[in-house]
Structure formats: structure tokens, C-alpha cells
Design a protein around this motif. Structure first.
Motif, PDB file in Angstrom:
ATOM      1  N   TYR A 339       7.388  -3.123   2.103  1.00  0.00           N
ATOM      2  CA  TYR A 339       8.848  -3.174   2.040  1.00  0.00           C
ATOM      3  C   TYR A 339       9.412  -3.762   3.324  1.00  0.00           C
ATOM      4  O   TYR A 339       8.825  -3.610   4.403  1.00  0.00           O
ATOM      5  N   THR A 340      10.566  -4.377   3.202  1.00  0.00           N
ATOM      6  CA  THR A 340      11.327  -4.787   4.373  1.00  0.00           C
ATOM      7  C   THR A 340      12.250  -3.642   4.780  1.00  0.00           C
ATOM      8  O   THR A 340      12.463  -2.693   4.024  1.00  0.00           O
ATOM      9  N   HIS A 341      12.827  -3.758   5.963  1.00  0.00           N
ATOM     10  CA  HIS A 341      13.784  -2.747   6.397  1.00  0.00           C
ATOM     11  C   HIS A 341      14.987  -2.692   5.453  1.00  0.00           C
ATOM     12  O   HIS A 341      15.521  -1.613   5.178  1.00  0.00           O
ATOM     13  N   ALA A 342      15.396  -3.844   4.952  1.00  0.00           N
ATOM     14  CA  ALA A 342      16.532  -3.872   4.030  1.00  0.00           C
ATOM     15  C   ALA A 342      16.206  -3.131   2.738  1.00  0.00           C
ATOM     16  O   ALA A 342      17.050  -2.401   2.188  1.00  0.00           O
ATOM     17  N   GLU A 343      14.992  -3.291   2.253  1.00  0.00           N
ATOM     18  CA  GLU A 343      14.593  -2.605   1.016  1.00  0.00           C
ATOM     19  C   GLU A 343      14.503  -1.097   1.227  1.00  0.00           C
ATOM     20  O   GLU A 343      14.863  -0.314   0.338  1.00  0.00           O
ATOM     21  N   ILE A 344      14.028  -0.682   2.371  1.00  0.00           N
ATOM     22  CA  ILE A 344      13.972   0.753   2.659  1.00  0.00           C
ATOM     23  C   ILE A 344      15.378   1.333   2.755  1.00  0.00           C
ATOM     24  O   ILE A 344      15.654   2.437   2.272  1.00  0.00           O
ATOM     25  N   ALA A 345      16.295   0.601   3.350  1.00  0.00           N
ATOM     26  CA  ALA A 345      17.677   1.077   3.472  1.00  0.00           C
ATOM     27  C   ALA A 345      18.311   1.297   2.101  1.00  0.00           C
ATOM     28  O   ALA A 345      19.152   2.187   1.934  1.00  0.00           O
ATOM     29  N   GLU A 346      17.899   0.526   1.097  1.00  0.00           N
ATOM     30  CA  GLU A 346      18.443   0.674  -0.246  1.00  0.00           C
ATOM     31  C   GLU A 346      17.991   1.973  -0.900  1.00  0.00           C
ATOM     32  O   GLU A 346      18.738   2.574  -1.681  1.00  0.00           O
ATOM     33  N   ASP A 347      16.770   2.428  -0.599  1.00  0.00           N
ATOM     34  CA  ASP A 347      16.217   3.632  -1.233  1.00  0.00           C
ATOM     35  C   ASP A 347      15.226   4.280  -0.271  1.00  0.00           C
ATOM     36  O   ASP A 347      14.014   4.189  -0.449  1.00  0.00           O
ATOM     37  N   PRO A 348      15.727   4.947   0.777  1.00  0.00           N
ATOM     38  CA  PRO A 348      14.833   5.431   1.828  1.00  0.00           C
ATOM     39  C   PRO A 348      13.864   6.517   1.387  1.00  0.00           C
ATOM     40  O   PRO A 348      12.764   6.597   1.935  1.00  0.00           O
ATOM     41  N   ILE A 349      14.238   7.322   0.423  1.00  0.00           N
ATOM     42  CA  ILE A 349      13.356   8.419   0.014  1.00  0.00           C
ATOM     43  C   ILE A 349      12.410   7.986  -1.103  1.00  0.00           C
ATOM     44  O   ILE A 349      11.198   8.229  -1.034  1.00  0.00           O
ATOM     45  N   GLY A 350      12.918   7.307  -2.106  1.00  0.00           N
ATOM     46  CA  GLY A 350      12.064   6.889  -3.217  1.00  0.00           C
ATOM     47  C   GLY A 350      10.986   5.921  -2.780  1.00  0.00           C
ATOM     48  O   GLY A 350       9.817   6.045  -3.182  1.00  0.00           O
ATOM     49  N   ARG A 351      11.338   4.948  -1.945  1.00  0.00           N
ATOM     50  CA  ARG A 351      10.337   3.968  -1.509  1.00  0.00           C
ATOM     51  C   ARG A 351       9.384   4.566  -0.487  1.00  0.00           C
ATOM     52  O   ARG A 351       8.239   4.133  -0.376  1.00  0.00           O
ATOM     53  N   ASN A 352       9.824   5.563   0.251  1.00  0.00           N
ATOM     54  CA  ASN A 352       8.910   6.298   1.126  1.00  0.00           C
ATOM     55  C   ASN A 352       7.828   6.988   0.301  1.00  0.00           C
ATOM     56  O   ASN A 352       6.645   6.984   0.660  1.00  0.00           O
ATOM     57  N   LEU A 353       8.216   7.566  -0.830  1.00  0.00           N
ATOM     58  CA  LEU A 353       7.226   8.209  -1.708  1.00  0.00           C
ATOM     59  C   LEU A 353       6.234   7.186  -2.241  1.00  0.00           C
ATOM     60  O   LEU A 353       5.034   7.480  -2.362  1.00  0.00           O
ATOM     61  N   ASN A 354       6.701   5.982  -2.560  1.00  0.00           N
ATOM     62  CA  ASN A 354       5.780   4.936  -3.016  1.00  0.00           C
ATOM     63  C   ASN A 354       4.750   4.606  -1.942  1.00  0.00           C
ATOM     64  O   ASN A 354       3.568   4.395  -2.238  1.00  0.00           O
ATOM     65  N   LEU A 355       5.194   4.534  -0.682  1.00  0.00           N
ATOM     66  CA  LEU A 355       4.272   4.222   0.413  1.00  0.00           C
ATOM     67  C   LEU A 355       3.184   5.275   0.556  1.00  0.00           C
ATOM     68  O   LEU A 355       2.065   4.973   0.963  1.00  0.00           O
ATOM     69  N   GLY A 356       3.495   6.521   0.214  1.00  0.00           N
ATOM     70  CA  GLY A 356       2.523   7.600   0.351  1.00  0.00           C
ATOM     71  C   GLY A 356       1.699   7.880  -0.887  1.00  0.00           C
ATOM     72  O   GLY A 356       0.898   8.811  -0.900  1.00  0.00           O
ATOM     73  N   ARG A 357       1.882   7.067  -1.908  1.00  0.00           N
ATOM     74  CA  ARG A 357       1.219   7.335  -3.194  1.00  0.00           C
ATOM     75  C   ARG A 357      -0.291   7.506  -3.048  1.00  0.00           C
ATOM     76  O   ARG A 357      -0.890   8.389  -3.659  1.00  0.00           O
ATOM     77  N   TYR A 358      -0.914   6.660  -2.243  1.00  0.00           N
ATOM     78  CA  TYR A 358      -2.369   6.692  -2.124  1.00  0.00           C
ATOM     79  C   TYR A 358      -2.842   7.257  -0.783  1.00  0.00           C
ATOM     80  O   TYR A 358      -3.990   7.042  -0.389  1.00  0.00           O
ATOM     81  N   THR A 359      -1.966   8.005  -0.126  1.00  0.00           N
ATOM     82  CA  THR A 359      -2.360   8.624   1.150  1.00  0.00           C
ATOM     83  C   THR A 359      -2.096  10.121   1.210  1.00  0.00           C
ATOM     84  O   THR A 359      -2.826  10.860   1.846  1.00  0.00           O
TER      85      THR A 359
END
Length: 426
Positions: A339-359
Motif C-alpha cells: 500500500y501507499t501512504h495515501a491508500e492507508i489513509a483511506e482505510d487505516p484499520i482495514g488495510r492494516n488487517l490485510n497486511l497482517g493476514r499472513y503474519t
């Protein structure tokens, strides 16, 4: 290279990248440290960074929250062991506040960008530590890893990240996130350096109730498993990058993913309140809104909820343990997408969960993990693999990681890290 030359080269690189460092020792202090070093020590003259939720005497510990800051009287044991081996602690690096997040975009000290640019996030919570290694300011860095904070930033910056078995590296002197799950992690540009740091820093520490020792037999030709199916969140580039890797067997990772969901969607988020509740109540405006929002979800869980989740986790752990009946190493993409910083700003919690899916399942299921680069996507974004094994399989994971090779001509150049004094570059 002379140790003072290493110090000067490190000082020259401290300004590389915005939002990487929170504090650092002065030039005079670093040169004084260089004068004290015994060149015979195993890490003599090797500069390193420390995530700013780990105590370093002489510098404040902020956990990326200025009003929380305190000045520790002594080094965390894991830091002290590295200093005793001759390494040079340069300073404290930025992080997602209170180590709550995987984006690197949750700090009042700035939001570091990945070394590959393009607005790409650095990953978190150990954002500054990963970037400081990837941009060559230091030879290695300490981070922490509760949900993936020692692996996601490694993936996004094209370096090695080690999440050891819980307890192999002491967490005394670490500001807790989830105390029962926290790990100290290691970032390095290569496996040789990471392995040397791990061997130096590992071992039991008196007074640390979470410290553990153990060792599984080394498996020189492990059976390698890959998932039956994966979600790349629509990222064809990351999907193609992972497809370059093939395993011996396929496994169902459904129990792992369900376990991972318990970390932020279950009562383990309440464990963060065990150490931060008083501060959160007395200094609510000192905590970033997104961090406060996550922490406050912990108030919704009851003691009964916590026990139900523990019971379910035990069932999931039994199911996950079946994986080790037919495979010794499980290989997953570290992250399904970037993700870019702009994409994270759009959905900071949902996209954070995606980043942790496999960790985020690893510590709940008591696994060791090693993250390594896996080339690049066609548009130049970094790809990465994480190797998983049961607790105390760390040596097998490192050995297997050394056998992997990445041949990808699309790899953009990176700045080489500084050489260490005494030839200990690894």
C-alpha cells in the motif's frame, strides 16, 4: 575500515529518509564508544539501531508517544548483550505508536517511506528500524514483533527479518504491546549478519518470566509446505511473485488465519490495556486517534470472552500442529499486497488487517519465522517470503533460508550498508 570511519559514515547517513529516527547519540558520544571497543569482540564496531520501545541507557524511550517518554537507567538485556559484543548503538528508531500497527504511518514523529519510494509505506510497527537497515545507515537493527512488526517492514524494504521463537530474545526492558506474545526481532541486510546477531543476543535472562530456551534437531533437507489457496487482495503482481516458489506439499492454512483473527478481532487486544490502561485514561489526547480507537476496543471484551478465545485458540493450535506432521517448513508470502501512504489513509484499520493476514497468527500459535526478499513485481514493488516452523525450529529455518536464491532482473538498486570495523560485515 577503522571504527571511527564507521562512526563517521553512519553519522553521514542519519538524515537519510524522513521520520526514521526519534533520537540518537551525539558524534562525540559515538566516537567515545568507539574508543572503548575491543576489536576482538564478535560484533566489534558494527553500528545498530534500536526500536524506540526498547530501553537504551542515555536515550529516552518514547514508544512514539512524547508524553509517555521516560529515561531508562539501564539497557534492555538484549541491547546490553550486543554492546558487550562490541556493537555500537547509534540511536532509537520510529515506530507505530505503542507498537500498535503494521503500516509505519501511526507516529507523531513522521511516517517513513519504503526505501523503494513511490509513496510506498515502510511497514510497521518497526518502521524506522527496517528503513535504517535498508538505506544503509546501520548494519542491523532491533525491532519487536507481536503481529508481524518484524516481518512486514522487512518485506516492504527488501531486507531480512527474524521473528524468533518467543522467549529466545529477552523482552525485559521492552514496552509491552501484548506481553504474552511480544518478541524482539532482528533486521539485517543478509542472513549471515542476522544469524550472528541472533546468536549473540539470544539466551535466558534472570528475572525474565517470559524467557525460554529450547532447540529442535536441525533438519538439513526439510519438507516444504505451501498453502492450498491464498488471497492477494487483487494484487496480481504479488501473486505472480509468490508463484515463483514451489513446495513439496500443500497445506490448509485455515486454522492459522482464524487464529490470527483473534489478535485484533478478539480479546488479545484487551491485553494491550493491561499495561496501557492507566496512561490511556489519564492522557487520552496524547494517543493518536487511530491508536486510541484500536486500544479502546479492548474494553468491549469480558473475562469470559478471553477464556472462550483461549479455548478456541487451543483447538486451532491442535489443528495447526498437524501441519508439522507432513511438513517441516511452511512458506507464505509475507504480505499479500503493498500500500501507499495515501491508500492507508483511506482505510487505516482495514488495510492494516490485510497486511497482517499472513503474519499475525505466528506468536499465538508459537511459531518461529524468517522473512527473506523474493525479488520484485513487474512494476518494481518488493516481494517477500516468510518461512514458518514450530517453536525452536529457528536453526532449520535459517538453514533453509540460506538455500533460497532470488533471480529477478527487475530489482531496483539499493544503497549498500556501511562496512563494519574489523571485517565483521557478514
Amino acid at each position: 575500515m577503522d571504527v571511527h570511519e564507521v562512526v563517521e559514515e553512519t553519522l553521514a547517513r542519519l538524515s537519510d529518509g524522513d521520520g526514521v529516527w526519534i533520537s540518537s547519540f551525539t558524534a562525540a558520544e559515538l566516537h567515545a564508544r568507539a574508543d572503548e571497543i575491543d576489536p576482538a569482540r564478535p560484533l566489534a564496531g558494527v553500528p545498530f539501531a534500536v526500536k524506540d520501545n526498547i530501553d537504551v541507557a542515555g536515550l529516552p524511550t518514547t514508544a512514539a508517544c512524547p508524553d509517555f517518554a521516560y529515561r531508562p537507567e539501564r539497557n534492555a538485556p538484549v541491547v546490553q548483550r550486543l554492546l558487550d559484543a562490541g556493537a555500537i548503538a547509534v540511536g532509537k528508531t520510529n515506530l507505530d505508536q505503542f507498537a500498535t500497527g503494521l503500516t509505519g504511518a501511526r507516529s507523531p514523529y513522521g511516517s517513513p517511506e519504503s526505501v523503494f519510494g513511490g509513496g510506498l509505506i515502510s511497514g510497521g510497527s518497526s518502521s524506522g528500524s527496517a528503513v535504517a537497515v535498508a538505506n544503509g545507515a546501520v548494519r542491523f537493527a532491533l525491532g519487536t514483533d507481536t503481529a508481524g512488526s518484524g516481518r512486514v517492514p522487512a518485506a516492504l524494504n527488501g531486507i531480512v527479518g527474524i521473528k524468533p521463537t518467543r522467549g529466545l530474545l529477552s523482552t525485559l526492558g521492552v514496552v509491552p504491546a501484548c506481553r504474552s506474545l511480544d518478541c524482539v526481532s532482528v533486521f539485517a541486510p543478509d542472513l549471515g549478519t542476522a544469524d550472528r546477531v541472533m546468536r549473540t543476543a539470544a539466551g535466558p535472562v534472570a528475572g525474565d518470566p517470559w524467557s525460554r530456551t529450547g532447540r529442535r534437531p536441525l533438519i538439513s533437507a526439510p519438507r516444504v509446505g505451501v498453502p492450498e489457496s491464498l488471497d492477494f487482495f487483487g494484487d496480481a503482481g504479488q501473486e505472480k511473485a509468490f508463484a515463483r516458489f514451489t513446495g513439496d506439499v500443500t497445506v490448509d492454512i485455515g486454522p492459522l488465519l482464524e487464529a490470527g483473527d483473534l489478535l485484533y478481532r478478539g480479546p488479545w487486544v484487551a491485553e494491550r490495556l493491561a499495561d496501557l490502561d492507566d496512561f490511556l485514561k489519564t492522557h487520552p489526547d496524547s494517543v493518536l486517534p487511530v491508536t486510541r480507537r484500536i486500544l479502546e476496543t479492548g474494553y468491549a471484551f469480558s473475562a469470559a470472552d478471553a477464556f472462550r478465545a483461549q479455548h478456541r485458540l487451543r483447538e486451532l493450535r491442535m489443528a495447526a500442529d498437524w501441519i508439522w506432521q507432513k511438513t517441516d517448513v511452511l512458506v507464505l508470502p509475507t504480505i499479500g499486497t503493498t500500500y501507499t501512504h495515501a491508500e492507508i489513509a483511506e482505510d487505516p484499520i482495514g488495510r492494516n488487517l490485510n497486511l497482517g493476514r499472513y503474519t499475525q497468527f505466528a506468536n499465538l500459535l508459537d511459531m518461529a519465522a524468517v522473512t527473506v526478499p523474493n525479488g520484485f513485481t513487474a512494476d518494481g514493488r518488493p516481494a517477500s517470503l516468510t518461512l514458518f516452523g514450530p517453536a525452536f525450529s529457528d536453526e532449520t529455518l535459517m538453514l533453509f533460508a540460506r538455500s533460497l536464491t532470488v533471480n529477478d532482473s527487475t530489482a531496483p538498486p539499493r544503497t549498500s550498508p556501511p562496512a563494519a570495523a574489523g571485517g565483521t560485515t557478514g
